[in-house]
Design a protein around this motif. Structure first.
Motif, PDB file in Angstrom:
ATOM      1  N   LYS A  97       0.835  -1.203   0.000  1.00 11.62           N
ATOM      2  CA  LYS A  97       0.000   0.000   0.000  1.00 11.62           C
ATOM      3  C   LYS A  97       0.868   1.251   0.000  1.00 11.62           C
ATOM      4  N   LEU A  98       0.284   2.348  -0.450  1.00 10.32           N
ATOM      5  CA  LEU A  98       0.999   3.617  -0.525  1.00 10.32           C
ATOM      6  C   LEU A  98       1.331   4.121   0.881  1.00 10.32           C
ATOM      7  N   PRO A  99       2.421   4.851   1.017  1.00  4.88           N
ATOM      8  CA  PRO A  99       2.763   5.403   2.338  1.00  4.88           C
ATOM      9  C   PRO A  99       1.838   6.561   2.710  1.00  4.88           C
ATOM     10  N   ASN A 100       1.419   6.581   3.955  1.00  3.81           N
ATOM     11  CA  ASN A 100       0.664   7.727   4.491  1.00  3.81           C
ATOM     12  C   ASN A 100      -0.515   8.126   3.598  1.00  3.81           C
ATOM     13  N   ASP A 101      -1.336   7.142   3.228  1.00  2.64           N
ATOM     14  CA  ASP A 101      -2.460   7.424   2.333  1.00  2.64           C
ATOM     15  C   ASP A 101      -3.806   7.235   3.027  1.00  2.64           C
ATOM     16  N   TYR A 102      -3.825   7.357   4.351  1.00  6.00           N
ATOM     17  CA  TYR A 102      -5.070   7.186   5.095  1.00  6.00           C
ATOM     18  C   TYR A 102      -6.025   8.346   4.830  1.00  6.00           C
ATOM     19  N   LEU A 103      -7.300   8.054   4.795  1.00  8.19           N
ATOM     20  CA  LEU A 103      -8.331   9.063   4.551  1.00  8.19           C
ATOM     21  C   LEU A 103      -8.725   9.719   5.878  1.00  8.19           C
ATOM     22  N   TYR A 104      -7.707  10.277   6.519  1.00  4.74           N
ATOM     23  CA  TYR A 104      -7.859  10.898   7.830  1.00  4.74           C
ATOM     24  C   TYR A 104      -6.992  12.152   7.893  1.00  4.74           C
ATOM     25  N   TYR A 105      -7.382  13.077   8.742  1.00  5.95           N
ATOM     26  CA  TYR A 105      -6.506  14.172   9.138  1.00  5.95           C
ATOM     27  C   TYR A 105      -6.602  14.332  10.653  1.00  5.95           C
ATOM     28  N   ARG A 106      -5.433  14.314  11.301  1.00  7.50           N
ATOM     29  CA  ARG A 106      -5.339  14.461  12.756  1.00  7.50           C
ATOM     30  C   ARG A 106      -6.260  13.473  13.477  1.00  7.50           C
ATOM     31  N   GLY A 107      -6.301  12.235  12.986  1.00 12.99           N
ATOM     32  CA  GLY A 107      -7.070  11.197  13.647  1.00 12.99           C
ATOM     33  C   GLY A 107      -8.547  11.200  13.359  1.00 12.99           C
ATOM     34  N   VAL A 108      -9.007  12.144  12.557  1.00 14.40           N
ATOM     35  CA  VAL A 108     -10.429  12.246  12.219  1.00 14.40           C
ATOM     36  C   VAL A 108     -10.606  11.888  10.756  1.00 14.40           C
ATOM     37  N   SER A 109     -11.599  11.074  10.446  1.00 13.76           N
ATOM     38  CA  SER A 109     -11.777  10.621   9.069  1.00 13.76           C
ATOM     39  C   SER A 109     -12.254  11.743   8.167  1.00 13.76           C
ATOM     40  N   PHE A 110     -11.911  11.646   6.891  1.00 10.28           N
ATOM     41  CA  PHE A 110     -12.399  12.589   5.889  1.00 10.28           C
ATOM     42  C   PHE A 110     -13.932  12.647   5.934  1.00 10.28           C
ATOM     43  N   LEU A 111     -14.454  13.800   5.660  1.00  7.57           N
ATOM     44  CA  LEU A 111     -15.897  13.962   5.558  1.00  7.57           C
ATOM     45  C   LEU A 111     -16.464  13.079   4.452  1.00  7.57           C
ATOM     46  N   LYS A 112     -15.694  12.880   3.379  1.00  5.04           N
ATOM     47  CA  LYS A 112     -16.153  12.129   2.217  1.00  5.04           C
ATOM     48  C   LYS A 112     -15.716  10.659   2.237  1.00  5.04           C
TER      49      LYS A 112
END
Length: 373
Positions: A97-112
């Motif tokens: 998997k790609l590095p650092n590609d989580y759909l999160y910012y600062r532990g909170v998931s993306f709105l989308k």
């Protein structure tokens, strides 16, 4: 006139709206929330010089390729070399998997965020191998910067059809969120790239392109800036035509992360830095948007737009093109323009020939423009 584009982009405004506000008195047209570039493209086609700006490196890439273009022959020969090389070596690439590609910012998931936790999870292990091989081949191939940038955009165009988000019987990213349907039909990544290459080659053979540069002090038909709208040094003799970001309907940076998670692993950032002097990053914290998960409220959105309006108040001519389905938000934007710009006119326009936009397929725009003295 029909304006064919290589890439669909969220919230794109039709050329016809911008065209109606460009006249012989306009020498330089600036769009500091440039997005996909439809406004500056309309101005260029009417013989104006333009200044485009956006903080989103994916949007910057889309616009650069549409305005600067690439030599059709060089692009085709280089693209076929990339495709052939990737076809030979993809089995040797990692499926990790790609590095650092989580759909999160600062532990909170993306709105989308919907189905998966990471961008990588929208691709099969085989697709990840092939896509890595394509990017590595683009990185290593010898070509002009314009051709290299066109190749990176062709790669981006290949991502959605090669992903689990591709619905059976549908070829475009129809839902503005990270959603993969149960019935999905991803294409082979190499075949998706081959289709993109053919489209791009035809585009480069048939379109007119322009001289570009990448700083505010340079001189060209188009200045393509990777900058925040609040940091531009505005001049009173410019014509401002822009469509500020939707309040919350579209999360531009979140959605662009689908592409950025791949691009940031390539040589694309180095090429952009060489051209612009800036290292590109997807600055979600600087985006003017409403997103409660990121602490971006309607009040902060309106405060940022007020700062922008005050910075541009002295411009000779100002036009805001708004598509906002929440009537309360629209009214607040109108009240803000009245307070900061004082003398304004308001016009409501329906573009019947445009594809449906927004949750309810709304084709109505509200235009706020200053009254010239």
């Amino acid at each position: 006139m029909v304006h064919r584009m290589l890439v669909r982009f969220w919230g794109r405004k039709p050329h016809s709206i911008a065209e109606r506000f460009i006249d012989s008195s306009d020498d330089i047209v600036v769009d500091p929330f440039g997005g996909s570039g439809s406004i500056v493209l309309a101005a260029l086609e009417k013989g104006k010089k333009v200044i485009y700006s956006d903080i989103n490196p994916y949007a910057w890439l889309v616009v650069n390729v549409h305005i600067a273009g690439a030599d059709a022959d060089e692009f085709l020969s280089t693209a076929l070399n990339v495709l052939n090389n990737a076809s030979r070596v993809w089995r040797l690439e990692s499926s990790a998997k790609l590095p650092n590609d989580y759909l999160y910012y600062r532990g909170v998931s993306f709105l989308k965020k919907r189905n998966f936790e990471r961008v990588s999870e929208f691709f099969s292990p085989e697709s990840r191998k092939k896509l890595r091989a394509i990017l590595a081949s683009i990185d290593s191939v010898e070509a002009s910067p314009r051709t290299k940038l066109a190749l990176y955009l062709a790669f981006c165009v290949s991502l959605f059809p090669a992903s689990y988000m591709r619905r059976c019987g549908a070829g475009s990213w129809g839902v503005p969120s990270y959603w993969a349907p149960e019935k999905r039909c991803p294409e082979d990544a190499l075949e998706a790239l081959e289709k993109a290459i053919k489209r791009f080659h035809t585009f480069f053979k048939t379109k007119k392109f322009y001289n570009v540069c990448y700083t505010q002090t340079c001189n060209a038909d188009a200045k393509i800036l990777l900058s925040n709208a609040l940091t531009i040094r505005y001049r009173s003799d410019w014509t401002l035509i822009t469509d500020p970001p939707h309040a919350d309907e579209i999360q531009y940076a979140e959605l662009s992360y689908f592409y950025w998670a791949w691009l940031k692993t390539s040589s694309f950032p180095q090429i952009v830095k060489t051209l612009t002097g800036k290292t590109p990053r997807l600055y979600m914290s600087r985006e003017i948007i409403v997103n409660e998960k990121r602490g971006k409220t309607l009040d902060s959105y309106l405060n940022d737009l007020e700062v922008f309006m005050r910075k541009t108040a002295m411009l000779r001519k100002k036009v805001l093109i708004l598509h906002e389905e929440d009537e309360k938000v629209m009214q607040k934007l109108i009240e803000l323009a009245k307070k900061v710009w004082n003398n304004i006119e308001i016009e409501v326009v329906e573009i019947k020939e445009q594809r449906n936009i927004g949750p309810r397929g709304n084709k109505v725009y509200t235009i706020i423009h200053s009254i010239e003295h």
